[in-house]
Structure formats: C-alpha cells, structure tokens
Design a protein around this motif. Structure first.
Motif, short mmCIF file in Angstrom:
data_model
loop_
_atom_site.label_atom_id
_atom_site.label_comp_id
_atom_site.label_asym_id
_atom_site.label_seq_id
_atom_site.Cartn_x
_atom_site.Cartn_y
_atom_site.Cartn_z
N ILE A 89 9.59 -3.30 -4.76
CA ILE A 89 9.10 -1.92 -4.69
C ILE A 89 9.30 -1.31 -6.07
O ILE A 89 10.38 -1.43 -6.66
CB ILE A 89 9.84 -1.11 -3.61
CG1 ILE A 89 9.56 -1.70 -2.23
CG2 ILE A 89 9.44 0.36 -3.66
CD1 ILE A 89 10.32 -1.03 -1.10
N LYS A 101 4.24 -1.18 -3.49
CA LYS A 101 4.87 -2.47 -3.27
C LYS A 101 3.95 -3.56 -3.80
O LYS A 101 2.72 -3.42 -3.75
CB LYS A 101 5.09 -2.71 -1.77
CG LYS A 101 5.85 -1.59 -1.09
CD LYS A 101 5.95 -1.81 0.41
CE LYS A 101 6.70 -0.66 1.06
NZ LYS A 101 6.81 -0.80 2.52
N GLN A 140 2.31 -7.38 -3.57
CA GLN A 140 1.80 -8.20 -2.48
C GLN A 140 1.76 -9.65 -2.97
O GLN A 140 1.55 -9.89 -4.17
CB GLN A 140 0.39 -7.72 -2.12
CG GLN A 140 -0.29 -8.38 -0.96
CD GLN A 140 -1.58 -7.66 -0.61
OE1 GLN A 140 -1.69 -6.45 -0.80
NE2 GLN A 140 -2.56 -8.37 -0.08
N SER A 167 1.89 -1.32 3.10
CA SER A 167 2.43 -1.70 4.40
C SER A 167 3.68 -0.88 4.71
O SER A 167 4.41 -0.44 3.82
CB SER A 167 2.80 -3.18 4.40
OG SER A 167 3.78 -3.44 3.39
N THR A 204 6.03 -2.31 6.33
CA THR A 204 7.05 -3.33 6.17
C THR A 204 7.38 -3.54 4.70
O THR A 204 6.49 -3.51 3.84
CB THR A 204 6.56 -4.65 6.79
OG1 THR A 204 6.32 -4.45 8.17
CG2 THR A 204 7.59 -5.76 6.61
N SER A 205 8.65 -3.76 4.45
CA SER A 205 9.09 -4.17 3.11
C SER A 205 9.83 -5.48 3.24
O SER A 205 10.36 -5.81 4.30
CB SER A 205 10.02 -3.12 2.50
OG SER A 205 9.37 -1.88 2.39
N SER A 246 12.61 -6.07 2.26
CA SER A 246 14.02 -5.79 2.48
C SER A 246 14.33 -5.40 3.93
O SER A 246 15.49 -5.19 4.27
CB SER A 246 14.48 -4.67 1.55
OG SER A 246 13.67 -3.54 1.75
N ASP A 247 13.32 -5.28 4.78
CA ASP A 247 13.56 -4.85 6.17
C ASP A 247 14.36 -5.89 6.93
O ASP A 247 14.07 -7.08 6.88
CB ASP A 247 12.22 -4.61 6.88
CG ASP A 247 11.52 -3.36 6.38
OD1 ASP A 247 10.35 -3.14 6.76
OD2 ASP A 247 12.15 -2.61 5.61
N GLN A 281 4.40 -7.80 2.83
CA GLN A 281 4.14 -6.53 2.17
C GLN A 281 2.70 -6.51 1.70
O GLN A 281 2.16 -7.54 1.30
CB GLN A 281 5.02 -6.36 0.91
CG GLN A 281 6.37 -5.83 1.14
CD GLN A 281 7.11 -5.52 -0.16
OE1 GLN A 281 8.29 -5.24 -0.11
NE2 GLN A 281 6.46 -5.57 -1.32
N THR A 283 -0.05 -4.02 -0.82
CA THR A 283 -0.04 -3.00 -1.87
C THR A 283 -1.08 -1.93 -1.59
O THR A 283 -2.12 -2.19 -0.97
CB THR A 283 -0.30 -3.65 -3.24
OG1 THR A 283 0.02 -2.71 -4.28
CG2 THR A 283 -1.74 -4.12 -3.40
N ASP A 310 7.94 7.24 2.28
CA ASP A 310 9.03 7.57 1.36
C ASP A 310 9.33 9.06 1.43
O ASP A 310 9.33 9.74 0.41
CB ASP A 310 8.64 7.17 -0.07
CG ASP A 310 9.80 7.30 -1.04
OD1 ASP A 310 9.54 7.58 -2.23
OD2 ASP A 310 10.95 7.14 -0.60
#
Lengths: 452, 183
Positions: free
Chosen positions: A56, A170, A172, A225, A227-228, A230-231, A255, A257, B40
């Motif tokens: 990110i 993010k 992709q 997305s 979702t990341s 890191s989730d 992820q 973009t 965010d």
C-alpha cells in the motif's frame, strides 16, 4: 489402380488428402489489433519503484487555507439587522473564530465574526455588519472567510491548524502463462511468427500483449479492493489453487489497484451534460476545474466516437480556433500531434487514446462514452516549489532472475531453453508484474460523458 | 418550471403527484446514491474535518431529461394514453427562445446530501425538475434503465450514515441547532 481418363484436379486430389501441397500465406493477419487497442500512450510515469516494498502506498496532500462557511440547513436569526446569527455545516465548521471577516453573497457585504459557539461539531456564528447596515443572508449561502481584523491592543488570534490528508492505493499482481508440450514444441506450423514457424512464438507474443493490456486496462478502469495483503481474514482470495491436479499456490489475499476512472469518480468530478459537446459543456467543465484550483493546461482523452462529439464543432471553428501541437509528457515533447484549443484561459489538447476504442474492454460502460480531462503534462506542484509527476506507476522491482526491471520471468519444465527444471516434458513461462497506479491530484481531473 | 411549447409541459396531474409544495423557509433534502465506502477513513473527531466513512465524488446530475407522462391525454378522445415530455432547467436560450443549455448542477460533493430552499426561485425550479426526473430513485414513474443518481433524504435509512437526529418527515432535515451531525 489404373483407369482410363484424363488427369484432372479432382482425380489427383482424390488419390490421398495429403498428396496436394497447400497454398497458405505464411503470415498471420492481426485483425484484432489488441496491441494497439490496449495502448495508453505512455500514460503513467513509469519510474516510481516502491522502495519499501509495501503493498500500500500513500501520498499526502495539503488542505486549503482560505475557507468557506456553508450555511445549508442553518436557522438564520435576526436576518436583515446589523447582527445576524447563522450556522455552518459540520464539514465547514471548526476553523472560524472571532475576528474573521466573511463576505455575504447578498450585496457582497462584509461581516465581522463576533462570536463562534460550537456544539456537536456545528459552528453557530454571530456576524456584525462592519458598515453598520443590515445584513441579509439565507440558509444555503456560502460565506467566504476572506480576511480578518483585530482591535487596538489585541491579543493573538487562536492558532488554526492546517493538516494534510493521505490518499492511498494498492499494487496489484498481474500474471500471464505460456505452456507448451514437448510434442507441439517439436512440431512446426505452416505459418510464421516473427520469421519462425513455431507456435510457441505466437503464444509468447499473445501473452505479452495480454499482460500489457491487463495492466493498462487496470490503470484505466480498475477499482481498489477492500482486501489487502495484510488482512488476517481476507475477503478476496486467490482461487487459482489446483490446476491440472497440481498445486500452484493460490489461496492468498488478492489486491486490486484503483484506476483513473475510479480515482475521478471518488475524488474528481464526473459530468454528464446529456450528450451535447458544445461550448456550454466545455464552460461547465472549466467552471468545475476552476473551482478545484486546477492548472490551466489540459489533456482531453477519449475514444474516437466520444471525440467526434467535440470534433464536429471544433473543426467548424476554423484554423483560428484549433491547431495541432506536439504531445508533452512530463515536460518531454513526443512526436505525436494533438488538437489544441485555447479557450477561457485554459489550453485544451484533444487526443484519441486507443484503449478507449477497444470494442469489448470498456465498450459497455461509461468509460468509453466519456472524455477524460487530466493535467496536460501530468505534473502537480509540490510544497516548497517544483513538480512531481501526478500520474505514475508504482511497482515492485523484479525479484526474479529473468525479465526486466518491471516484469519478472520464470521458466520451468524439462524443455525450457532458459532454465530446464523437473521432469515434466514441457516448457512453461510465467510473466509477473507487481504494479499499481497512482494519481496524485485526482481533484484536478474530470470525466465528462459525451455519449448517451 | 419554464414551459416553452412542449418543453417542460407536463400534465398537472403528474406535477401534483410528484412535486409537493414547499413552504417558503422550508428546506428539502436529497441524498446522492453514488457513495462508496472509504477504505481509509479517519477516526471520528468532532470539530475537525476528517475523511468521511463514505466517499461522494462530485457528480453532475443532468438537468435535461425525457420522461414519460402517463397522464397525457389523446386530444381527439380525451383519454389518458400517456406521452413523453422533455424537461429541464434551462439557463441559455437561442434567438428563437429555445433552450440551448441547461444548468450545470453538481451537488452533494463530499457529504452526499444537498438541500434546496423554498425561498429561492433557482432552488424551486431545480426541485421541480429533480422530482420529475428519471434520475430520481423516489420517482415511481422513472425509466429504470437510467441510473438513479439521488433520492429524497430518509432519516430512517440515512440517519445512521450521517448520524443526524431522528425526524419524522421524509426529505426534511432538522434545523442545524437540533442536529448532532458528524459527517
């Protein structure tokens, strides 16, 4: 078996289906033109590696220093008297203080802010007319806080804190695979690809075009997305888990973009004047850009059909209105001509971007029906002077042994001429790219729908 | 509405059904429908501007539309057969008095809600158009193939997002001093 008769074509052809030679053009015609129709004209500055490697990435932007108080929904008291009381909406509360001067739309009168009371995030403001006359205001007026005034032996005004806001996106992961077996790899075909009569050559060309097209299309039409990577419990996971009874990884978080279109929808301005491309529609666009403090030089890109809406009346302006100039990317002139129009203090450059003409990619969405207004040289001012590219590609530098800076190549299979591995009699190539789009100043962009 | 020939010439029946009269100092509220969850958002901090939980970009509502008026009558028979009317909020006219440009209306940016006041002619004309338009999700006669862009503000549905004190009237928002709004 012998027989009486003349040697005709039908006789010889009937002897055996493989007896006749075949007359086949050795070149394969590219009628789908995918390479051209996925081009985005060197759209993003591709020199921004994500040095930290984090999935990110963020950019901070400043906020305005001169503010407006929005009185929509306010209960105005003592209207048409020298002292009125009104209230600002929550988004425009929190920074007005006694001593500020506001200018009221009715009569352009100046009001001195006498007091501010904040309750539940709403500023209730008492305003006195500086010239002693009556002030007139109604709910919905926008009061510009344009100056301030303090008295003799005054103390210091309260400190106003101006913050920064971060925007993020993010990256992709894009991939393409080419896989060919030993039997087909050994065989030749009747036609040629890049001077070679091997089908794997065509496949490699197709897959690189697909990879490039997937990336470019994501930069135009992609959405970020939820979702990341890191989730802990990602909502979106890679379903490419088992292929041909072989585990290929998969199951990980996915992820995506955010592309140009969604950046503009969420942070810029989307206009739909009703399909009429005329000066009225251009006026509306410029008014919106001016309100956003946009730069004065714009690139207006769209597909051919959308662009025709403009060309019809632009060409009628004659040579005095429209002329051709070179396209400028990040301060560099390219050998590519665009139609330039100078109007209303703005320089507007019209260009056709091939990807908007793709017949299936965005053809069923508002994207192909619109013209996209973006800063011409794709640069944005930065604090302290200077410029930064406003449209750019963030990427993870290639971590694989083969490929280039932005795209990695991995090879496997017993037949691989690059990296023969394992005992499966095939040659497999996988291209991988870790890229994300970034638009620093989407507030300066407009998507203008010109087709119904 | 500015009626010019057949332009804006809706039947009284349709107008009365969809356009409720506004009192002079009354504000009617609308909610935009294009909000997306902000991935965010900043934590809530009353009194400070923060990034909201839902993002509303600046989106223009077209101010010219072609609607179906189900109460148009056949001049010969007098029966209601329905018809089509072009409606709009024009601000420029050609030499023949025909509209050539309608107002550019980009409301609700950032907050997703906007209000129109009964004490403003400009707001009233816009209100009439918005209630009749196909882009109004609250319009029972709308063309469903057109994307709905807004609807009347509903406290029961929208109050949670905008955290506004409950009010009984549809489309009406309480006065500022009664609101506990955190947007």
């Amino acid at each position: 078996m012998a027989s009486l008769g003349y040697l005709s074509k039908s006789y010889v052809s009937a002897l055996d289906p493989v007896l006749d030679t075949r007359e086949i053009n050795r070149y394969v015609a590219d009628i789908y033109n995918e390479d051209y129709l996925t081009d985005i004209l060197d759209f993003g500055d591709r020199k921004m590696p994500i040095t930290t490697g984090q999935p990110i990435y963020r950019t901070f932007v400043n906020e305005s220093i001169f503010k407006v108080g929005d009185t929509t929904g306010a209960s105005v008291q003592n209207n048409n008297t020298p002292t009125v009381t009104t209230a600002f909406t929550v988004p425009t509360s929190g920074y007005t203080q006694a001593g500020d001067l506001v200018i009221l739309p009715t009569g352009a009168q100046t009001g001195y802010v006498y007091s501010v009371t904040t309750t539940s995030g709403i500023d209730t403001v008492v305003i006195k007319n500086v010239n002693g006359g009556n002030l007139s205001t109604t709910a919905g007026d926008q009061l510009s806080i344009y100056s301030n005034a303090y008295g003799e032996r005054a103390g210091a005004p309260q400190n106003v804190r101006y913050g920064v806001t971060s925007y993020f996106n993010k990256y992709q992961i894009f991939q393409a695979t080419s896989e060919i077996t030993d039997v087909q790899n050994a065989a030749t075909v009747e036609v040629e690809f890049n001077g070679q009569n091997k089908y794997v050559v065509k496949d490699h060309i197709d897959k690189t075009i697909k990879l490039k097209g997937n990336i470019n299309a994501a930069f135009i039409g992609g959405d970020i997305s939820q979702t990341s990577f890191s989730d802990a419990n990602p909502a979106l996971t890679d379903q490419n888990i088992l292929v041909n009874s072989q585990l290929t990884g998969g199951g990980g978080a996915v992820q995506t973009t955010r592309g140009l279109n969604k950046y503009i929808e969420q942070y810029g301005t989307t206009l739909n004047p009703g399909g009429i491309a005329a000066f009225g529609a251009i006026d509306d666009t410029l008014d919106n850009l001016t309100a956003k403090r946009a730069p004065l030089n714009y690139l207006v890109a769209g597909g051919k059909k959308a662009r025709r809406q403009y060309d019809v009346f632009l060409k009628n302006l004659g040579s005095s209105g429209v002329n051709s100039v070179r396209l400028v990317i990040d301060g560099r002139e390219l050998d590519f001509m665009v139609d330039h129009l100078s109007y209303g203090g703005y320089d507007i450059n019209f260009v056709t971007m091939p990807i908007f003409d793709h017949p299936t990619m965005f053809n069923y969405t508002v994207i192909s029906k619109s013209m996209f207004w973006i800063p011409f040289d794709k640069r944005v001012k930065i604090y302290g002077g200077g410029y930064d590219p406003c449209l750019r590609v963030r990427y993870i530098p290639n971590q694989m042994r083969w490929g280039n800076e932005m795209i990695g190549e991995s090879h496997s299979g017993a037949l691989s001429p690059v990296n023969p591995t394992g005992h499966v009699n095939e040659w497999k190539v996988v291209w991988s790219a870790y890229q994300g789009f970034e638009f620093i100043a989407p507030q300066f962009a407009v998507r203008q729908q010109v087709l119904p | 509405m500015q009626v010019i020939g057949e332009y804006n010439n809706v039947t009284t029946k349709l107008y009365d059904e969809l356009v409720k009269p506004l009192e002079y100092d009354e504000t009617i509220w609308f909610k935009m429908l294009h909000g997306v969850n902000n991935l965010d958002p900043d934590p809530p901090a009353p009194g400070e501007m923060r990034k909201p939980k839902v993002l509303y970009g600046a989106k223009q509502i077209p101010t010219q539309d072609r609607i179906r008026d189900p109460y148009k009558t056949n001049p010969a028979t007098g029966k209601e057969v329905g018809g089509f009317v072009t409606i709009g909020v024009p601000d420029r006219f050609n030499d023949n008095g025909q509209p050539i440009h309608t107002k550019c209306f980009v409301p609700g940016h950032g907050t997703g809600i906007f209000g129109l006041n009964g004490n403003s002619v400009e707001d009233m004309e816009m209100y009439e158009y918005l209630m009749l338009s196909n882009y109004n999700e609250s319009n029972p006669h709308r063309d469903r193939k057109k994307e709905a862009l807004y609807r009347l503000y509903d406290e029961e549905i929208d109050g949670q997002e905008f955290n506004i004190v409950q009010t009984k009237k549809k489309g009406r928002k309480p006065k500022a001093k009664e609101a506990e709004a955190v947007v």
